[in-house]
Enzyme design. Structure first.
Site, PDB file in Angstrom:
ATOM      1  N   CYS A 109      -0.965   4.003   8.132  1.00 52.80           N
ATOM      2  CA  CYS A 109       0.457   4.293   8.364  1.00 52.80           C
ATOM      3  C   CYS A 109       0.729   5.801   8.421  1.00 52.80           C
ATOM      4  O   CYS A 109       0.410   6.438   9.421  1.00 52.80           O
ATOM      5  CB  CYS A 109       1.317   3.596   7.316  1.00 52.80           C
ATOM      6  N   HIS A 212       0.007  -1.673   7.790  1.00 53.03           N
ATOM      7  CA  HIS A 212      -0.489  -1.679   6.410  1.00 53.03           C
ATOM      8  C   HIS A 212      -1.416  -2.884   6.207  1.00 53.03           C
ATOM      9  O   HIS A 212      -0.954  -3.967   5.820  1.00 53.03           O
ATOM     10  CB  HIS A 212       0.678  -1.751   5.424  1.00 53.03           C
ATOM     11  N   GLU A 214      -3.384  -3.543   3.854  1.00 53.01           N
ATOM     12  CA  GLU A 214      -3.423  -3.988   2.456  1.00 53.01           C
ATOM     13  C   GLU A 214      -2.309  -4.970   2.125  1.00 53.01           C
ATOM     14  O   GLU A 214      -2.402  -5.719   1.149  1.00 53.01           O
ATOM     15  CB  GLU A 214      -3.380  -2.781   1.513  1.00 53.01           C
TER      16      GLU A 214
END
Length: 243
Positions: A109, A212, A214
């Site tokens: 990001c 993102h 994660e």
């Protein structure tokens, strides 16, 4: 992993400032077989940055507030927030040290945006509401958007994900505008937004994504594969050095 300052007022019941990261970064690196260590932002001369990076097998440039527009020759628009030149310089020093030493880099990001700026590119400071632009999520905990990305075949990103199509969770109101000359676009959203960058030279393992991974990797094996590939690249480099 590059840590983020957290002001006391952002934490319920706290009167102290902190430095931290979302736990998902640690969890997904662990799932890939790596141990994540958070670095607190501070001034880092080149020699010291080299010494810091030399202690690790990889570097993760994490998400966070906006990059200072002054770094790419612009005045901040009203919607640009939280920029801190000190943090930008801290991460730039680590990134340049990682490149000098051939250390694998995963940029997420804000990390992708910082790479583009460090290499001489620019950013669109506020893409929300632009004609034809999808909603790419709301930063600062305001909710994410699932955005599909077409990935360039043969890129490191495609190799890591194991496919040329992926869906990631986005939380950004800024995006790459002019791509740096020595970076190449390896993923785009349906609206044309740059979602992946890699160095043109391609010699080192450096992958940058605008989404993102994660956020969804615990339930999406494609996103988890990115962390696994990064951890494997770190192990391979460590093995070469030890050998």
């Amino acid at each position: 992993m590059t840590g983020r300052p957290i002001a006391a007022e952002r934490l319920t019941g706290s009167n102290e400032n902190y430095v931290g990261l979302p736990a998902d970064y640690h969890a997904e690196l662990a799932a890939g077989g790596a141990l994540g260590v958070m670095l607190s932002p501070r001034a880092l001369p080149d020699e010291e940055a080299d010494a810091v990076v030399a202690r690790f097998d990889g570097l993760v440039l994490t998400g966070g507030e906006d990059v200072d527009p002054a770094l790419y020759g612009q005045e901040a628009v009203p919607e640009t927030y939280g920029h801190d030149g000190g943090i930008d310089r801290f991460e730039e020093a680590l990134y340049r040290a990682a490149r000098r030493r051939g250390v694998p880099v995963l940029a997420i990001c804000r990390g992708l945006q910082l790479l583009n700026v460090v290499h001489g590119g620019t950013l669109s400071q506020h893409i929300v509401g632009e004609p034809g632009r999808l909603l790419h999520g709301i930063p600062m905990g305001g909710g994410g958007s699932e955005i599909g990305a077409s990935v360039e075949p043969g890129s490191r990103l495609a190799e890591a994900l194991g496919r040329v199509e992926a869906v990631g969770v986005c939380h950004h109101h800024q995006a790459v505008d002019r791509v740096a000359d020595d970076l190449r676009v390896v993923a785009r959203a349906p609206d044309g937004t740059v979602e992946g960058l890699e160095p043109v030279d391609g010699d080192d393992w450096v992958v940058a994504v605008q989404w993102h991974p994660e956020d969804s990797s615990a339930s999406d094996p494609v996103q988890r594969a990115l962390f696994t590939a990064f951890a494997q690249a770190c192990r391979e480099r460590s093995g070469v050095l030890e050998g």
